[in-house]
Design an enzyme around this catalytic site. Sequence first.
Site, PDB file in Angstrom:
ATOM      1  N   GLY A  15       0.855  -1.137   0.074  1.00 45.20           N
ATOM      2  CA  GLY A  15       0.006  -0.065   0.010  1.00 45.20           C
ATOM      3  C   GLY A  15       0.824   1.427  -0.028  1.00 45.20           C
ATOM      4  NE  ARG A  76      -1.232  -5.109  -1.396  1.00 44.76           N
ATOM      5  CZ  ARG A  76      -1.947  -3.877  -1.226  1.00 44.76           C
ATOM      6  NH1 ARG A  76      -2.644  -3.401  -2.098  1.00 44.76           N
ATOM      7  NH2 ARG A  76      -1.699  -3.347   0.024  1.00 44.76           N
ATOM      8  CG  ASP A 107       2.877  -7.114   8.709  1.00 44.44           C
ATOM      9  OD1 ASP A 107       3.540  -7.152   9.695  1.00 44.44           O
ATOM     10  OD2 ASP A 107       2.019  -8.150   8.323  1.00 44.44           O
ATOM     11  CB  THR A 130       1.884   1.143   6.563  1.00 44.80           C
ATOM     12  OG1 THR A 130       0.659   0.861   6.855  1.00 44.80           O
ATOM     13  CG2 THR A 130       2.631   0.869   7.630  1.00 44.80           C
ATOM     14  CG  ASP A 132      -2.860   0.412   7.432  1.00 42.82           C
ATOM     15  OD1 ASP A 132      -3.657   1.273   7.457  1.00 42.82           O
ATOM     16  OD2 ASP A 132      -2.612  -0.355   6.896  1.00 42.82           O
ATOM     17  CG  ASP A 134      -0.117  -2.152  10.417  1.00 42.55           C
ATOM     18  OD1 ASP A 134       0.609  -1.744   9.712  1.00 42.55           O
ATOM     19  OD2 ASP A 134      -0.879  -3.110   9.806  1.00 42.55           O
ATOM     20  NE  ARG A 176      -2.651  -4.014   6.438  1.00 47.05           N
ATOM     21  CZ  ARG A 176      -1.444  -4.012   5.644  1.00 47.05           C
ATOM     22  NH1 ARG A 176      -1.523  -4.718   4.402  1.00 47.05           N
ATOM     23  NH2 ARG A 176      -0.444  -3.759   6.085  1.00 47.05           N
TER      24      ARG A 176
END
Length: 327
Positions: A15, A76, A107, A130, A132, A134, A176
């Site tokens: 992403g 991807r 990740d 990212t 996110d 995360d 996510r």
Amino acid sequence: MGTTIKCIGILTSGGDAPGMNAAIRAVTRAAIYNGLSVKGIYRGYKGLVTGEIKEFKSQNVSNIIQQGGTILKTARCKEFMTPEGRQLAYDNMKKEGIDALVVIGGDGSLSGARIFAQEFDVPCIGLPGTIDNDLYGTDTTIGYDTALNTIIDAVDKIRDTATSHERLFFVEVMGRDAGFLALNGAIASGAEAAIIPEDSTDVDQLEEFIKNGFRKSKSSSIVLVAESGKTGGAMHYAERVKNEYPQYDVRVTILGHLQRGGSPTAHDRILASRLGAAAIDAIMEGQRNVMVGIENDQVVYVPFAKAIKNDKPINRELVNVLRELSI
Ligand code: ADP
């Protein structure tokens, strides 16, 4: 420790996130400053597998620090998930004379780097890119602050219409399976609640929110919902309110991909610049297979296994702050 590395390859994968360009710039310039040559690999691991690789000089990264997205493009790549695909990637790397890789991504991208590094004994350094936030082992990730600012900008606007019509809005944000954007976005925009995946198994977050008497002193309410299979997303909660509390006038806004775009904030530009320069420091010191992170304003090097395997916990203090301030 010294290094025999002469040429590094850089790619962005997974992403996209605002600040990736600032990171590409920082890695490229720091590498050249330290006497290394740089090759830009296009479309993430796909470009490594297909050989879409170009030499980068300092001017290739001019005038990009302020741009969202990634000039290297991202993708991807299923092929890289297979040993045959990674072999092709390694062969291209050798053909191009690339001795080490800097991978900017989330990740999944760092998981790919970890496997590649193990299989072919290639030094890989990861940068957490990212929105996110995360990734374990770093306080923030490149793109997170910009996405948060985009969210509060949107929620401020939704608040105007929500107040005028006295409505209850569920605003779905990305994440996510992590509630950082929802929780901190809610605090920063003065929203009434955040529904986060971290709390989805313990309590019925909607019931709790209604039970707390969310409309005691307010003419509108905004709840941020993290997009996740665990929460069910904003539509799920809107449906529930329609069925269980039909007295409320409920609406949904899904912010979607606009959260990924835009010019990076000062915070993300500085973070990306620091982490990019530190990635080259790591390579010059002979480090390998670590993610460069930031903790308590200090650069840290986190082994891939730790960054990927551990879930980054939500700060419970922030959950309490949101609850206390939304009365
Ligand atoms: P993100 O980096 O944003 O988490 P993805 O999870 O989509 O994004 O991962 C990006 C790419 O990284 C994948 O398309 C694939 O090429 C590579 N990748 C992810 N996980 C693995 C894995 N376990 N093994 C090899 N490559 C992987």
